[in-house]
Design a protein around this motif. Structure first.
Motif, PDB file in Angstrom:
ATOM      1  N   ASN A   1       0.804  -1.230   0.000  1.00 26.46           N
ATOM      2  CA  ASN A   1       0.000   0.000   0.000  1.00 26.46           C
ATOM      3  C   ASN A   1       0.839   1.284   0.000  1.00 26.46           C
ATOM      4  OD1 ASN A   1      -2.746  -0.736  -0.135  1.00 26.46           O
ATOM      5  ND2 ASN A   1      -2.594  -1.526   1.939  1.00 26.46           N
TER       6      ASN A   1
ATOM      7  N   SER B   1      -5.197   0.068   4.642  1.00 29.77           N
ATOM      8  CA  SER B   1      -5.181   1.215   3.740  1.00 29.77           C
ATOM      9  C   SER B   1      -6.464   2.004   3.913  1.00 29.77           C
ATOM     10  CB  SER B   1      -5.053   0.737   2.296  1.00 29.77           C
ATOM     11  OG  SER B   1      -5.448   1.758   1.416  1.00 29.77           O
TER      12      SER B   1
ATOM     13  N   TRP C   1      -7.964   3.338   1.644  1.00 27.85           N
ATOM     14  CA  TRP C   1      -8.850   3.023   0.517  1.00 27.85           C
ATOM     15  C   TRP C   1      -9.709   1.810   0.792  1.00 27.85           C
ATOM     16  CZ3 TRP C   1     -10.000   6.516  -2.805  1.00 27.85           C
ATOM     17  CH2 TRP C   1      -9.099   7.553  -3.028  1.00 27.85           C
ATOM     18  N   LEU C   2      -9.241   0.943   1.699  1.00 27.10           N
ATOM     19  CA  LEU C   2     -10.077  -0.197   2.083  1.00 27.10           C
ATOM     20  C   LEU C   2     -11.369   0.327   2.686  1.00 27.10           C
ATOM     21  CD1 LEU C   2     -10.672  -3.195   2.967  1.00 27.10           C
ATOM     22  CD2 LEU C   2      -9.648  -2.565   5.120  1.00 27.10           C
TER      23      LEU C   2
ATOM     24  N   HIS D   1     -13.419   2.095  -0.047  1.00 29.12           N
ATOM     25  CA  HIS D   1     -13.934   1.154  -1.055  1.00 29.12           C
ATOM     26  C   HIS D   1     -15.056   0.298  -0.493  1.00 29.12           C
ATOM     27  CE1 HIS D   1     -14.117  -2.599  -3.268  1.00 29.12           C
ATOM     28  NE2 HIS D   1     -13.328  -3.223  -2.440  1.00 29.12           N
TER      29      HIS D   1
ATOM     30  N   PHE E   1     -13.238   3.156  -6.619  1.00 32.92           N
ATOM     31  CA  PHE E   1     -12.398   3.104  -5.420  1.00 32.92           C
ATOM     32  C   PHE E   1     -11.643   1.780  -5.350  1.00 32.92           C
ATOM     33  CE2 PHE E   1     -15.232   6.338  -3.021  1.00 32.92           C
ATOM     34  CZ  PHE E   1     -14.563   7.368  -3.652  1.00 32.92           C
TER      35      PHE E   1
ATOM     36  N   TRP F   1      -7.613   1.436  -5.013  1.00 29.58           N
ATOM     37  CA  TRP F   1      -6.957   0.648  -3.981  1.00 29.58           C
ATOM     38  C   TRP F   1      -6.092  -0.448  -4.607  1.00 29.58           C
ATOM     39  CZ3 TRP F   1      -9.184  -3.821  -0.739  1.00 29.58           C
ATOM     40  CH2 TRP F   1      -8.264  -4.181   0.235  1.00 29.58           C
TER      41      TRP F   1
ATOM     42  N   ALA G   1      -2.265  -1.170  -3.842  1.00 31.99           N
ATOM     43  CA  ALA G   1      -1.875  -2.358  -3.089  1.00 31.99           C
ATOM     44  C   ALA G   1      -1.265  -3.438  -3.972  1.00 31.99           C
ATOM     45  CB  ALA G   1      -3.086  -2.922  -2.343  1.00 31.99           C
TER      46      ALA G   1
END
Lengths: 558, 420, 172
Positions: A326, B139, B141-142, B145, B343, B347, B351
């Protein structure tokens, strides 16, 4: 077929027009028809509707059809499911696909592979479907957006009576006017403005309209999708796209193939969750769950002697970054991602000392690398020449020393040692850095055979673990993808279009007075519920109580 | 910190019971007028307030659960199946509340609330402990998302509920024409599949209460990079009586159940993914218990379930249902696009270095998206309304559920959370 | 008006046709970056044991056998004498045989070459860049390139006299 496209108001319409482009009167109107009008694209002809289609027109018409678009979507959808039945070839790094499927899944697997479904998403038919969807996106949009734009930018305020009564939201009533119809209409402007309508009046007729921009939503969405698809295609441009998976042992500088970049894994660390941090059911099982792993990476660029493998390249550090999952390294679009690691410790180097066994005198130590070992070493007054090297020592069938692999599992070094009090031609000495190999291959006996008494007096030996260099390996994905900015722009535009189209709706209210009779029609592209409540609210403000639901003239909800 | 997580668990339970209560109240609200002497309009009005208050309280309780668990666990509770599914059920309730506030139809509660209850109960099947986060999931973004995608899916769930209601309202259960019979049959199959999910949940909880366990030793053969086959023995624990044993396995422990003391079948060899045998066994159990439930209900009502529910829907304007279903999907679609595709791509790019990798979960998200875009095109441009559109809303949500559950159960990929 | 619309239509259809054709074409004829029969061998530039840099170009016009090997790989070692013998026999017949050592130190390779009496040119691919380009999996792997610069065969595994003979025939 001959079709009269001239309206009674005198306007000459295009072939395929449903509602007069000028006054809105339904063309080909049957007197007794009362069901709501077909208001799509405001009743104007789509670009593709023509009298005598040529071949180009026919191709154009094919792709401009929404029906075809839906078929394409459904076919793509069904095709995409096929690729999820078994893992795709692209997902496994090892193994031969031609045998994998049959071995793992039997006959079905073989059929799956033979049909090419093991690479569904790069197959010619799937790509063809995507291309056709892209084509359909372009043509469908162009075919509709221009006529729609024309129709919406030149709207008449006073519409034909039949146009109003055949809307989906209709209200028609004799009004007990206190003043003139014009005054009533003028009063209606305020409550409409309060609800964000733009109001245009023409005597006793009125047109209120809001959120027209929402009509452009679908087309903006389509433009975004087209940009997205083109960006994906643009990866084919040379130099725009690179994808590599490379192992980086700690401490090694490695060249990234096809680039001028070198990357060094200075240090790799992995941190596991402590047992006490795991949920109870997982505790005590010696589970290793990584909490964090990172590679301290240094990126170099070659500045001189880059393409001559016989010379050492001159490197210049350009950036350093601790790469974590990440948190990739990003140097002007050159990306390095933490992908995997191998925690197995491998011997990288040792720093043994050369000493006298009898007196215990240490002459000095030297750094011995497993890879790219230097060929000579000066230790005190002695000189060591590396003659042979085996990373994974063993003997072949003929009893000759060989290396069994490329990994330093059982390294062995043969030195020729010269110096004071030694034979002039030097003494040969076999050195196994690992204690286990010393015993396994009997270093002492071997050396006794090679150089007799020498090995009894002298030895090369590592003094303590601090002189042993071990390393783990980090696996990084190296990537360049210059199309990414366009991909994100496409996605953003597409999203903007969706929001415009779905969270706002284009609403229009027409009304006209014929004497004391008020006729009102309302149209929206979505959300009739909201449309009706707007009209009911307007009438309420004008002191006319109606149940919102009763305004519904039946027909379809869109 | 532990106490905060305990409190969070209590809030979860409170939400669950409030939902169940709210469901009962919504049923009273719409059906009460049939047997109550009092003024039907007043009755509806009163019970609407009661039931909506209850369901809103439930939603607040679940939101409390969510945030206390977030604080207590240290990361947003959407990282395993339990957390994700309970989040989804919460968002279904939020979506329901929003749609309810627009349309104020009590009848929607009769269908949307149970969908949320089922999803929530399904969540409880999975291990509830806060699990350590693996680096890939760590993250921002997790969070973005998963939450956005689930919100979009929640609106699809409301669209599904309204679509199913439309069908139950409009399908002619008395008619014997070919078309009507076909519609009746498919409504019945839809209801049966809902019962299979309920059956699955019920069987898991029953055997969990009984403390059932069976253990197998399975030999797993893997092929490594040098084409060398290596085998290792793994222990597989079953919490449901094993009808299907893992492929190539030996029984270690088997609590007998109804006289069954060994597995009846062995999973086929190609089902060799992680815990494939156990997953197959779970599916078999879900189908069996769903069928038993269905049979029992049929015995009680003595007609098809659709025909039994149909009269309760009398007097509801089908056009409203159609509009609600469409509206919910129209609200959900951009959210779903943003969360489950855009999203997700952002991510994935950060990742896994690629924004799209045709991983089964990604493909199914795309399939869901394509399906709903087909729905929208058909509705907006080809005039698919009412029945046709409702069917699509129902099927669409089944696709969503397959993406969320089926993919994990059947296909293994990067996204697979731990399964039961 | 009517004409310009027709032109727009044609331009769009043409654009779609070209881009779409390109997309489909690259899917159908996708070269998964692995050299195969009939394709040109990837370029390389490697240091030989002779200390000089050798490039693929210098072998143009000749039949070329590229043998990827390592001293730890038993079948590679076993086929060395055959390659050596063939090299001596073919030297004047417009066929060159080269060995590419995969990833080992010069010292190790030199010792090996001395020990086994290998005289044909050996190049060192210490960074395994060429190895990667040639998509070498199991070793030994031998590429056969004809005088026109096209790969005629890729042989994975140990060569025996007959298999080598047969493939050498296709080189001219």
């Amino acid at each position: 077929m001959f079709q009269n496209t001239k309206c009674e108001c005198g306007h000459q319409n295009h072939v395929g027009t449903v509602l007069c482009e000028y006054c809105g009167k339904p063309l080909n109107d049957a007197e007794d028809a009362n069901e709501p009008l077909e208001m799509r694209y405001d009743g104007v002809a789509r670009k593709s509707q023509k009298a005598n289609p040529s071949l180009i027109d026919k191709v154009w018409n094919f792709f401009s059809s929404v029906k075809i678009a839906v078929y394409l979507i459904i076919t793509t959808l069904l095709g995409a499911t096929l690729g999820t039945i078994f893992p795709q070839e692209s997902t496994f790094i090892n193994g031969d696909p031609s045998t994998y499927y049959e071995k793992t899944y039997g006959t079905i697997g073989k059929i799956y592979y033979t049909l090419g479904l093991s690479h569904t998403y790069t197959s010619w038919w799937f790509v063809t479907l995507l291309v056709m969807i892209g084509t359909s996106l372009v043509i469908c949009s162009l075919d509709r957006v221009l006529p729609l734009y024309r129709a919406l930018s030149k709207q008449q305020i006073r519409k034909h009576m039949r146009f109003l009564t055949r809307q989906k939201v209709v209200y028609q009533q004799e009004i007990a006017l206190t003043g003139s119809a014009e005054e009533w209409v003028a009063q209606a402007v305020k409550p409409l403005r309060r609800r964000h309508y733009r109001v245009h009046t023409d005597g006793s007729a009125l047109l209120a309209e809001k959120y027209r921009f929402s009509r452009w939503g679908p087309y903006i969405n389509h433009i975004g999708l087209i940009i997205f698809l083109l960006a994906v295609l643009a990866r084919g441009i040379p130099g725009w796209y690179m994808d590599q998976y490379i192992a980086f042992p700690e401490g090694e500088v490695k060249r990234i193939p096809d680039t001028n970049y070198y990357l060094k894994n200075e240090k790799f660390t992995v941190k596991y969750y402590k047992d006490s941090e795991l949920p109870k059911e997982m505790q005590g099982e010696n589970r290793l769950i990584a909490e964090l792993y990172e590679t301290n990476a240094v990126l170099y660029e070659c500045v001189e002697q880059c393409d001559d493998p016989s010379k050492k390249p001159v490197l210049k550090e350009v950036t350093r970054h601790n790469i974590e999952v990440n948190k990739p390294l990003d140097y002007n679009g050159f990306m390095a991602y933490q992908t995997d690691y191998d925690p197995t410790l491998r011997l990288r180097s040792v720093k043994p000392e050369f000493r006298n066994k009898e007196t215990g005198e240490v002459y000095g130590e030297f750094q011995l690398e497993m890879r790219d070992s230097a060929l000579s070493y000066d230790v005190g007054p002695y000189h060591l020449e590396l003659k042979e090297k085996y990373l994974d020592f063993g003997l072949n069938e003929e009893g000759q020393p060989v290396t069994k692999s490329q990994e330093p599992n059982a390294p062995a070094f043969l030195f020729l040692i010269t110096g004071p009090d030694l034979a002039k031609e030097g003494e040969l000495y076999f050195y196994f850095p690992l204690q286990i190999d010393k015993e396994r291959f009997d270093q002492e006996a071997l050396n006794a055979k090679l150089s007799g008494d020498f090995a009894k007096k002298f030895e090369i030996k590592v003094n303590g673990m601090k002189n042993v260099g071990l390393s783990t390996t980090s696996f990084l994905t190296i990537r360049v993808d210059s199309a990414m900015p366009f991909i994100w722009v496409g996605a953003a535009i597409s999203m903007l279009g969706l929001v415009m189209g779905f969270y706002w709706n284009h609403r229009r209210i027409w009304l006209r007075f014929d004497g004391k009779q008020l006729t009102l029609g309302g149209h929206t592209n979505k959300n009739w519920y909201g449309m009706r409540s707007d009209v009911a609210n307007l009438l309420k403000q004008m002191n006319i109580e109606v149940d919102a639901k009763s305004l519904d003239n039946g027909g379809e909800n869109r | 910190m532990k106490s905060l997580l305990d409190f969070s668990g209590d809030a979860f339970l409170a939400a669950f019971f409030l939902y169940c209560l709210a469901f009962v109240f919504y049923v009273i609200a719409i059906s009460g007028k049939m047997w109550k002497k009092s003024d039907p309009a007043a009755h509806l009005k009163r019970w609407k307030v009661i039931s909506f208050t209850t369901s809103t309280l439930g939603t607040i309780a679940q939101i409390t659960y969510f945030f206390t668990r977030w604080i207590g666990g240290g990361h947003i509770p959407t990282s395993n199946m339990y957390e994700f599914m309970s989040f989804l059920s919460m968002m279904i309730m939020v979506a329901f509340t929003i749609v309810y506030l627009i349309y104020r139809t009590a009848v929607l509660g009769v269908f949307a609330v149970p969908v949320a209850i089922i999803v929530m109960a399904y969540a409880s099947v999975f291990p509830q402990e806060v699990q350590p986060l693996i680096p890939a999931l760590n993250s921002i973004w997790l969070k973005i998302h998963v939450t956005t995608a689930a919100t979009g899916e929640a609106f699809f769930a409301v669209g599904f509920a309204a679509g199913l209601m439309y069908l139950l309202r409009t399908v002619d259960f008395a008619s014997k024409t070919k078309k009507a019979v076909r519609a009746q049959r498919w409504v019945e199959i839809t209801l049966l599949s809902v019962l299979i999910i309920i059956g699955f949940i019920a069987s898991v909880f029953t055997f969990r209460a009984m403390g059932y366990e069976a253990v197998f030793k399975q030999t797993i053969v893997t092929v490594d990079s040098q084409q060398q086959e290596s085998s290792k023995i793994e222990e597989v624990k079953y919490k449901l009586p094993a009808i299907v044993a893992p492929y190539d396995s030996e029984t270690v422990k088997f609590d007998s159940f109804l006289g069954m003391s060994k597995p009846l079948f062995e999973a086929p060899s190609w089902m060799n993914g992680a815990n494939a045998g156990r997953k197959l066994n779970t599916v078999v159990w879900a189908v069996i218990s769903g069928l038993i439930l269905y049979g029992l209900l049929r015995l009680i009502v003595r007609k098809s379930l659709g025909a039994a529910i149909h009269p309760a829907m009398d007097g509801i304007d089908p056009e409203d249902l159609d509009e609600i279903s469409y509206r919910a999907i129209a609200i959900g679609f951009p959210l779903f696009t943003l969360g489950a595709l855009i999203f997700a791509m952002i991510w994935a790019q950060i990742a896994w270095s690629r924004f799209w990798g045709w991983d089964p979960k990604e493909v199914w998200a795309l399939i869901t998206w394509l399906f709903y875009s087909a729905y929208l095109h058909l509705r907006l441009s080809r005039g698919w309304q009412g029945t046709k559109s409702s069917w699509l809303a129902v099927i669409g949500f089944l696709v969503v559920m397959f993406t969320l559950v089926g993919v994990n159960l059947v296909i293994a990929g990067l996204h697979s959370y731990a399964g039961v | 008006m009517k004409n310009s619309r027709r032109i727009v239509q044609i331009v769009i259809l043409l654009g779609v046709f070209i881009l779409g054709g390109y997309a489909i074409g690259s899917a159908v004829f996708k070269s998964d970056d692995k050299p195969g029969r009939g394709s040109e061998p990837p370029a390389f530039s490697l240091v030989g044991l002779d200390g000089k840099v050798h490039k693929l170009d210098e072998y143009t016009g000749k039949g070329l056998v590229i043998n990827f090997w390592g001293s730890w790989c038993e079948p590679c070692v076993k086929e060395m004498p055959l390659l050596e013998k063939t090299w001596k026999a073919m030297k004047d017949k417009n066929v060159e045989i080269i060995g590419v050592n995969v990833g080992e130190d010069e010292l190790t390779v030199k010792n090996f070459v001395g020990q086994f009496g290998v005289d044909f040119p050996i190049l060192l691919d210490k960074d395994k860049l060429a190895t990667k380009k040639y998509a070498i999996g199991p070793m030994p792997t031998t590429y056969f390139v004809n005088s026109k610069g096209k790969i005629t065969d890729i042989y994975v595994g140990m060569l025996d006299e007959d298999t080598l003979e047969e493939r050498l025939k296709q080189l001219n």
